[in-house]
Design an enzyme around this catalytic site. Structure first.
Site, PDB file in Angstrom:
ATOM      1  N   LYS A  82       0.828  -1.203   0.000  1.00 25.53           N
ATOM      2  CA  LYS A  82       0.000   0.000   0.000  1.00 25.53           C
ATOM      3  C   LYS A  82       0.869   1.262   0.000  1.00 25.53           C
ATOM      4  O   LYS A  82       1.917   1.313   0.667  1.00 25.53           O
ATOM      5  CB  LYS A  82      -0.909  -0.018   1.230  1.00 25.53           C
ATOM      6  CG  LYS A  82      -1.935   1.101   1.282  1.00 25.53           C
ATOM      7  CD  LYS A  82      -2.841   0.918   2.492  1.00 25.53           C
ATOM      8  CE  LYS A  82      -3.915   1.970   2.600  1.00 25.53           C
ATOM      9  NZ  LYS A  82      -4.793   1.748   3.764  1.00 25.53           N
ATOM     10  N   SER A 157      -9.261   2.044   2.783  1.00 26.08           N
ATOM     11  CA  SER A 157      -8.338   2.728   1.902  1.00 26.08           C
ATOM     12  C   SER A 157      -7.288   1.818   1.259  1.00 26.08           C
ATOM     13  O   SER A 157      -6.453   2.279   0.486  1.00 26.08           O
ATOM     14  CB  SER A 157      -7.622   3.838   2.681  1.00 26.08           C
ATOM     15  OG  SER A 157      -6.911   3.300   3.794  1.00 26.08           O
ATOM     16  N   SER A 181      -9.860  -0.263   6.930  1.00 26.20           N
ATOM     17  CA  SER A 181      -9.271  -0.103   5.597  1.00 26.20           C
ATOM     18  C   SER A 181      -8.652  -1.353   5.003  1.00 26.20           C
ATOM     19  O   SER A 181      -8.200  -1.331   3.853  1.00 26.20           O
ATOM     20  CB  SER A 181      -8.229   1.020   5.621  1.00 26.20           C
ATOM     21  OG  SER A 181      -8.856   2.267   5.776  1.00 26.20           O
TER      22      SER A 181
END
Length: 476
Positions: A82, A157, A181
């Protein structure tokens, strides 16, 4: 094995094939990079594709096999990271134009651990600005889309990593979870997503180490892959005080050793702060509970009133953005995500008393969950209240629609089951529960006692065995 079958091969199987010299890491990575080239224009799930570095590391991985070296549990396995987590020599942009040229000088400790286990980093996966919302899009990179339906979000996210894994662009991805997330994207994308216990996996770069509610963990297509990746990530770090004295990983509870769950008690929570749950999500969640009941578990609905501190959680969340992002406004305001700016504006309205009362409420919620887990071995909820939202959804202002009814913004009406366990620190696992009426994945969440990730994963594995899902593949 066809290239498509290889792309959807679990990490555990792929690394076994590599060990047995039946799969070349070089050929594996080459197939993967070609697949990324084809899918990236549709999905927009990578911020950076590290093709040259991945091919270099794959060659090294193959040479290690040839030399008969000791191999790690993820040897030769591609992983995406990420874009909130540092990978040496690659920009960590945090999903924002502000950090366009922010080249990392060193690997994050978790990337170090993945590399030490033999994993090959293939790229940085997209995230909304600073991981601010439950969808993955932003002015600096565009929209990340769900491979099950390109008009829907892959969640946020950690939406880039979720879209990648769901599309067969690597069997595992490293996500982070500040209010759901990892679990939200897993739910949207038909994946397994694990948020660990506070302190189990170090958070070296969190701004507030002592008040931390951000966790790192795996996104995968199988429970086994999530368990292996989690085992690689756990352990103390000098930069994270919770990890230094954090919970050790508890051994598997003896009553979970077999398939007979007669000694297991599950507390089912159908609603948290959300007013509604979609009919298809309810049906699939109750079918999951029935599967565990068929194995002998006792399932009891938790009907007592619980304050899920949605308002107080919002105070903590939005006030944090208001404070730490304030420094960027003079120069960058016009290039920031409108959702970030909206949350900052709302966060500035809260008082110091609001913030301290929210911290007190966090403690109260922790103690309430502890009391429930004194009665039950696990708590089970849906992961999201409905399937994936449209990519056009405005996370700051649009209300979530469930069965034709407006249910508030995302944390009030969609992801409401997730943020409470960021605040309490308990391990929480999202896993597929089936498909909704619209053909998109639904998900069930298992919450366990502190340090009981092994138990949580085992309960998930029993469900995976009873109702397999990894054979399902999106058609883009």
């Amino acid at each position: 094995m066809s290239d498509t079958d290889l792309l959807f091969t679990p990490a555990a199987k792929a690394t076994a094939l590599i060990r047995d010299r039946k799969l070349s890491p070089v050929e594996y990575v080459d197939v993967l990079l070609k697949a990324i080239d084809r899918a990236q224009p549709k999905l927009n799930c990578f911020r950076v594709v590290m093709a040259e570095e991945a091919r270099r590391d794959a060659k090294k991985a193959e040479e290690a096999v040839t030399r008969g070296e000791k191999l790690g549990p993820l040897h030769g396995i591609p992983v995406s990271i990420k874009d909130l987590v540092d990978v040496k020599g690659v920009p960590t942009r945090h999903g924002s134009a502000i950090f366009e040229d922010n080249v990392a000088q060193a690997d994050d400790v978790l990337v170090q651990r993945l590399r030490a286990a033999g994993a090959i980093v293939v790229g940085k996966a997209t995230t909304p600005e600073f991981g601010v919302k439950g969808l993955t899009d932003g002015p600096s990179f565009g929209i990340t889309r769900n491979p099950w339906n390109l008009d829907r979000t892959s969640g946020g996210s950690s939406g880039g990593g979720a879209a990648a894994v769901a599309a067969g662009l690597g069997p595992i991805s490293l996500g982070t979870d500040g209010a759901g997330s990892i679990r939200g994207p897993a739910s949207c994308s038909g994946l397994v997503g694990l948020k660990p216990t506070l302190g189990a996996v170090p958070a070296d770069t969190t701004r507030d180490a002592f008040g931390n509610n951000v966790f790192a963990g795996p996104l995968s297509r199988t429970i086994t892959d999530a368990a292996i990746m989690h085992s690689v990530l756990v352990g103390p770090s000098d930069k994270d005080p919770w990890s230094l004295s954090g919970p050790s990983q508890q051994p598997l509870s003896p009553k979970l050793a077999g398939r007979d769950l007669s000694g297991v008690r599950i507390g089912y929570i159908e609603l948290t702060a959300n007013p509604r749950i979609a009919a298809d999500v309810r049906t699939n969640t109750r079918a999951s509970l029935a599967a565990w009941e068929a194995m002998g578990a006792v399932v009891e609905e938790v009907t007592e009133k619980i304050d899920w501190i949605e308002y107080e959680g919002r105070v903590l969340y939005q006030a944090n953005f208001a404070v730490f992002c304030a420094q960027y406004l003079p120069k960058w305001q016009n290039q920031m995500d409108p959702v970030t700016l909206a949350f900052m504006d709302r966060g500035r309205q809260f008082t110091l008393a609001d913030f301290r009362n929210a911290q007190f409420a966090r403690t109260a919620l922790f103690r309430k969950i502890q009391s429930l887990l004194a009665r039950y071995d696990f708590l089970v909820t849906p992961t999201n209240a409905r399937t994936a939202l449209d990519v056009t959804h405005d996370a700051a202002n649009d209300e979530v629609i469930i069965d034709g009814v407006k249910c508030g913004i995302t944390r009030q009406g969609w992801t409401s089951y997730q943020y409470p366990f960021n605040l309490t620190g308990h391990p929480a696992l999202a896993l597929p529960s089936g498909f909704g009426a619209d053909g998109l994945p639904t998900s069930v969440q298992i919450v366990g006692k502190w340090g009981a990730e092994t138990d949580v994963l085992r309960l998930g594995a029993l469900f995976e065995d009873a109702q397999p899902w990894a054979q399902h593949r999106p058609s883009m």
